[in-house]
Write a protein that holds these residues in place. Structure first.
Motif, PDB file in Angstrom:
ATOM      1  N   ARG A   9       0.824  -1.215   0.000  1.00 42.95           N
ATOM      2  CA  ARG A   9       0.000   0.000   0.000  1.00 42.95           C
ATOM      3  C   ARG A   9       0.856   1.263   0.000  1.00 42.95           C
ATOM      4  O   ARG A   9       0.459   2.291  -0.544  1.00 42.95           O
ATOM      5  N   LEU A  10       2.026   1.189   0.611  1.00 44.78           N
ATOM      6  CA  LEU A  10       2.886   2.374   0.722  1.00 44.78           C
ATOM      7  C   LEU A  10       3.947   2.441  -0.370  1.00 44.78           C
ATOM      8  O   LEU A  10       4.726   3.408  -0.409  1.00 44.78           O
ATOM      9  N   ALA A  11       3.997   1.466  -1.247  1.00 50.58           N
ATOM     10  CA  ALA A  11       5.008   1.465  -2.314  1.00 50.58           C
ATOM     11  C   ALA A  11       4.863   2.720  -3.176  1.00 50.58           C
ATOM     12  O   ALA A  11       3.770   3.078  -3.602  1.00 50.58           O
ATOM     13  N   GLY A  12       5.977   3.383  -3.414  1.00 49.51           N
ATOM     14  CA  GLY A  12       5.968   4.573  -4.253  1.00 49.51           C
ATOM     15  C   GLY A  12       5.585   5.850  -3.538  1.00 49.51           C
ATOM     16  O   GLY A  12       5.560   6.925  -4.145  1.00 49.51           O
ATOM     17  N   LEU A  13       5.291   5.757  -2.227  1.00 48.55           N
ATOM     18  CA  LEU A  13       4.881   6.953  -1.491  1.00 48.55           C
ATOM     19  C   LEU A  13       6.012   7.540  -0.662  1.00 48.55           C
ATOM     20  O   LEU A  13       5.796   8.456   0.130  1.00 48.55           O
ATOM     21  N   GLY A  14       7.209   7.056  -0.842  1.00 50.48           N
ATOM     22  CA  GLY A  14       8.338   7.565  -0.070  1.00 50.48           C
ATOM     23  C   GLY A  14       9.199   8.513  -0.871  1.00 50.48           C
ATOM     24  O   GLY A  14       8.791   9.597  -1.277  1.00 50.48           O
ATOM     25  N   GLY A  15      10.417   8.063  -1.187  1.00 50.79           N
ATOM     26  CA  GLY A  15      11.398   8.933  -1.809  1.00 50.79           C
ATOM     27  C   GLY A  15      11.076   9.375  -3.215  1.00 50.79           C
ATOM     28  O   GLY A  15      11.664  10.351  -3.705  1.00 50.79           O
ATOM     29  N   ALA A  16      10.142   8.702  -3.894  1.00 49.77           N
ATOM     30  CA  ALA A  16       9.834   9.062  -5.275  1.00 49.77           C
ATOM     31  C   ALA A  16       9.352  10.499  -5.389  1.00 49.77           C
ATOM     32  O   ALA A  16       9.580  11.164  -6.406  1.00 49.77           O
ATOM     33  N   LYS A  17       8.687  11.008  -4.349  1.00 50.99           N
ATOM     34  CA  LYS A  17       8.184  12.377  -4.374  1.00 50.99           C
ATOM     35  C   LYS A  17       9.312  13.403  -4.300  1.00 50.99           C
ATOM     36  O   LYS A  17       9.096  14.588  -4.590  1.00 50.99           O
ATOM     37  N   TRP A  18      10.486  12.964  -3.899  1.00 50.65           N
ATOM     38  CA  TRP A  18      11.594  13.889  -3.662  1.00 50.65           C
ATOM     39  C   TRP A  18      12.679  13.772  -4.738  1.00 50.65           C
ATOM     40  O   TRP A  18      13.842  14.089  -4.501  1.00 50.65           O
ATOM     41  N   GLU A  19      12.293  13.329  -5.929  1.00 53.63           N
ATOM     42  CA  GLU A  19      13.265  13.082  -6.991  1.00 53.63           C
ATOM     43  C   GLU A  19      14.085  14.329  -7.314  1.00 53.63           C
ATOM     44  O   GLU A  19      15.317  14.267  -7.433  1.00 53.63           O
ATOM     45  N   VAL A  20      13.442  15.481  -7.487  1.00 45.69           N
ATOM     46  CA  VAL A  20      14.169  16.703  -7.838  1.00 45.69           C
ATOM     47  C   VAL A  20      15.100  17.111  -6.707  1.00 45.69           C
ATOM     48  O   VAL A  20      16.259  17.481  -6.938  1.00 45.69           O
ATOM     49  N   HIS A  21      14.616  17.033  -5.488  1.00 46.70           N
ATOM     50  CA  HIS A  21      15.455  17.377  -4.335  1.00 46.70           C
ATOM     51  C   HIS A  21      16.698  16.496  -4.264  1.00 46.70           C
ATOM     52  O   HIS A  21      17.821  16.987  -4.069  1.00 46.70           O
ATOM     53  N   LEU A  22      16.503  15.184  -4.425  1.00 50.35           N
ATOM     54  CA  LEU A  22      17.639  14.257  -4.331  1.00 50.35           C
ATOM     55  C   LEU A  22      18.622  14.467  -5.475  1.00 50.35           C
ATOM     56  O   LEU A  22      19.851  14.382  -5.284  1.00 50.35           O
ATOM     57  N   LYS A  23      18.106  14.746  -6.678  1.00 49.29           N
ATOM     58  CA  LYS A  23      18.993  15.025  -7.802  1.00 49.29           C
ATOM     59  C   LYS A  23      19.782  16.299  -7.567  1.00 49.29           C
ATOM     60  O   LYS A  23      20.989  16.364  -7.863  1.00 49.29           O
ATOM     61  N   ALA A  24      19.129  17.308  -6.985  1.00 48.97           N
ATOM     62  CA  ALA A  24      19.837  18.553  -6.677  1.00 48.97           C
ATOM     63  C   ALA A  24      20.962  18.302  -5.676  1.00 48.97           C
ATOM     64  O   ALA A  24      22.069  18.851  -5.828  1.00 48.97           O
ATOM     65  N   ARG A  25      20.698  17.485  -4.676  1.00 47.10           N
ATOM     66  CA  ARG A  25      21.737  17.165  -3.690  1.00 47.10           C
ATOM     67  C   ARG A  25      22.924  16.471  -4.355  1.00 47.10           C
ATOM     68  O   ARG A  25      24.087  16.749  -4.027  1.00 47.10           O
ATOM     69  N   ASP A  26      22.629  15.552  -5.285  1.00 49.82           N
ATOM     70  CA  ASP A  26      23.711  14.883  -6.007  1.00 49.82           C
ATOM     71  C   ASP A  26      24.534  15.888  -6.807  1.00 49.82           C
ATOM     72  O   ASP A  26      25.774  15.821  -6.830  1.00 49.82           O
ATOM     73  N   MET A  27      23.861  16.822  -7.480  1.00 56.09           N
ATOM     74  CA  MET A  27      24.555  17.817  -8.284  1.00 56.09           C
ATOM     75  C   MET A  27      25.408  18.738  -7.422  1.00 56.09           C
ATOM     76  O   MET A  27      26.543  19.080  -7.774  1.00 56.09           O
ATOM     77  N   ILE A  28      24.882  19.119  -6.260  1.00 57.15           N
ATOM     78  CA  ILE A  28      25.646  19.966  -5.340  1.00 57.15           C
ATOM     79  C   ILE A  28      26.889  19.233  -4.854  1.00 57.15           C
ATOM     80  O   ILE A  28      27.975  19.805  -4.764  1.00 57.15           O
ATOM     81  N   ASP A 123      -6.553  18.284  -1.449  1.00 60.78           N
ATOM     82  CA  ASP A 123      -5.576  18.110  -2.532  1.00 60.78           C
ATOM     83  C   ASP A 123      -5.304  19.489  -3.122  1.00 60.78           C
ATOM     84  O   ASP A 123      -6.209  20.070  -3.720  1.00 60.78           O
ATOM     85  N   PRO A 124      -4.102  20.067  -2.897  1.00 66.38           N
ATOM     86  CA  PRO A 124      -2.846  19.442  -2.484  1.00 66.38           C
ATOM     87  C   PRO A 124      -2.784  19.115  -0.997  1.00 66.38           C
ATOM     88  O   PRO A 124      -3.498  19.685  -0.192  1.00 66.38           O
ATOM     89  N   MET A 125      -1.855  18.198  -0.687  1.00 66.88           N
ATOM     90  CA  MET A 125      -1.686  17.738   0.682  1.00 66.88           C
ATOM     91  C   MET A 125      -0.205  17.565   0.988  1.00 66.88           C
ATOM     92  O   MET A 125       0.627  17.400   0.087  1.00 66.88           O
ATOM     93  N   TYR A 126       0.125  17.585   2.271  1.00 64.97           N
ATOM     94  CA  TYR A 126       1.492  17.316   2.711  1.00 64.97           C
ATOM     95  C   TYR A 126       1.908  15.932   2.235  1.00 64.97           C
ATOM     96  O   TYR A 126       1.093  14.994   2.187  1.00 64.97           O
ATOM     97  N   ALA A 127       3.182  15.791   1.912  1.00 63.39           N
ATOM     98  CA  ALA A 127       3.650  14.614   1.175  1.00 63.39           C
ATOM     99  C   ALA A 127       3.392  13.285   1.891  1.00 63.39           C
ATOM    100  O   ALA A 127       3.240  12.255   1.237  1.00 63.39           O
ATOM    101  N   SER A 356       4.015  16.596  -6.307  1.00 60.99           N
ATOM    102  CA  SER A 356       4.447  15.869  -5.117  1.00 60.99           C
ATOM    103  C   SER A 356       3.421  15.972  -3.999  1.00 60.99           C
ATOM    104  O   SER A 356       3.436  15.177  -3.059  1.00 60.99           O
ATOM    105  N   PHE A 357       2.516  16.952  -4.112  1.00 64.57           N
ATOM    106  CA  PHE A 357       1.529  17.202  -3.070  1.00 64.57           C
ATOM    107  C   PHE A 357       0.099  16.952  -3.535  1.00 64.57           C
ATOM    108  O   PHE A 357      -0.830  17.158  -2.764  1.00 64.57           O
TER     109      PHE A 357
END
Length: 395
Positions: A9-28, A123-127, A356-357
């Motif tokens: 039920r929770l599959a895909g509701l975690g880090g997938a919403k933060w893809e841009v944030h995580l990519k930015a961290r990698d680039m930094i 909707d929108p809602m907190y992640a 994401s929201f």
């Protein structure tokens, strides 16, 4: 190996919403010059007096088990605080303590919904809201928060979506991500629906002390006509710039708190006494940092709107509270996901796609107002330049 339904039920509701944030961290990390406006953490550390209290409490041996409801002195202090703010009596029997608003919300949701039920959520809602609801086995029923209503939940939109399976309405006021605040009329109309259909009202009020000067906050728990079905969750994470201490609570009827106690004790058996001592001081003395955050975040939101309106085709929704502002990017010809990726790679600014929201923010992005003024000004220049370059490319 076999795993349970909750993991599916929770599959895909975690880090997938933060893809841009995580990519930015990698680039930094690789040396890229990126202004990060994705995550909204307080822009100041916790007050030193609170950290001193926590340290002294640890050294004094306040590191043992707590009462399952939370430390009695903290619950008494929270009861006094809510009695004052709500204008009606709240006792320690109406309080349960948890490690942060997120845990409080999870436990509360487990107490009101289960498989086959439905929870009405703006909707929108907190992640994390979708995951919190789905973890119980219940289904999320999105209620659109429309820009023309200032992103405030409307009773008519709720009424259209109520079914025999409906069990609760989850409110966020002040709202994340839009910064909107439900008015007294909004709350009373929603409360009347809850009474009519025998629904719980869960009110996440973690941004209550970050309301900007021109706005006014009201809790549904202050309205006696439906207060017995209201459950408030909150914490010191935002008000006292202390998210890492994980100290929160729920305020509800004595009957609900008594019923939820065994679940709370099964999860954690009370919060940490040394953190409870710090939280008691925080609640009793008020926040020494909230006023400064309110002033800074409000000023940055105004600057964002003033800088982008007219100079670009972007439209900013002015928040009434909180740490974020929303930008309508539809004039660029891209949706929020495509825009966020394009701005990251070609503009050097990381923002959160509105999707994401929730689906209703497909044409929007969320920006954090919590970076320092120099970085904020740099981000504004880059966003404006990127928007104008996109306009020229389309032309």
């Amino acid at each position: 190996m076999r795993m349970t339904d909750v993991t599916r039920r929770l599959a895909g509701l975690g880090g997938a919403k933060w893809e841009v944030h995580l990519k930015a961290r990698d680039m930094i990390a690789e040396g890229a010059d990126i202004v990060e406006m994705t995550i909204g953490e307080p822009d100041v550390p916790p007050p030193s007096a609170l950290m001193d209290t926590a340290c002294r409490a640890m050294l004094a041996g306040r590191t043992g088990y707590s009462d399952g409801r939370g430390e009695d002195s903290l619950r008494q202090t929270l009861a006094a605080r809510y009695t004052h703010s709500l204008g009606r009596p709240i006792g320690a029997e109406n309080v349960l303590c948890f490690p942060g608003t997120q845990t409080a919300l999870y436990a509360v949701m487990m107490g009101v919904a289960e498989a086959g039920d439905e929870v009405l959520v703006g909707d929108p809602m907190y992640a994390t809201y979708e995951g919190v609801v789905r973890s119980t086995g219940a289904e999320v029923v999105p209620v659109p928060l429309r820009p023309e209503h200032g992103f405030r939940m409307q009773a008519d939109d709720i009424a259209e979506r109520i079914t025999p399976q409906s069990r609760a309405i989850l409110l966020t006021t002040p709202h994340n991500p839009t910064g909107s605040i439900l008015t007294a009329d909004d709350l009373d109309a929603i409360g009347a629906l809850a009474v009519q259909h025998d629904l719980w009202i869960i009110s996440d009020e973690v941004y209550e002390q970050l309301v900007f000067d021109a706005a006014e906050f009201m809790s549904p728990l202050s309205r006696e006509a439906y207060a017995d079905r209201v459950i408030v969750v909150s914490s010191i994470s935002k008000s006292h710039a202390a998210p890492g201490f994980r100290s929160g609570w729920c305020i509800a009827s004595e009957a609900f708190c008594d019923a939820l106690l065994p679940l709370s004790e099964t999860m954690l058996f009370g919060n940490q006494p040394f953190i409870a001592d710090m939280t008691e001081q925080a609640v009793r003395d008020g926040s020494s940092v909230a006023a400064g955050m309110r002033k800074r975040f409000a000023a940055r939101a105004e600057k964002l709107a003033d800088h982008l309106h007219g100079a670009t085709g972007l439209r900013v929704h002015r928040p009434e509270a909180g740490m974020f502002a929303m930008i309508d990017v539809s004039a660029t010809g891209m949706d929020g996901d495509a825009y966020a990726h394009d701005l990251l790679f070609n503009g050097g600014v990381a923002v959160m796609p509105g999707s994401s929201f929730g689906e209703s923010l497909r044409q929007w992005v969320r920006v954090a107002l919590t970076i320092d003024d120099a970085e904020f000004d740099k981000a504004l220049e880059r966003i404006a330049r990127h928007a104008n370059q996109r306009a020229e490319a389309v032309a």
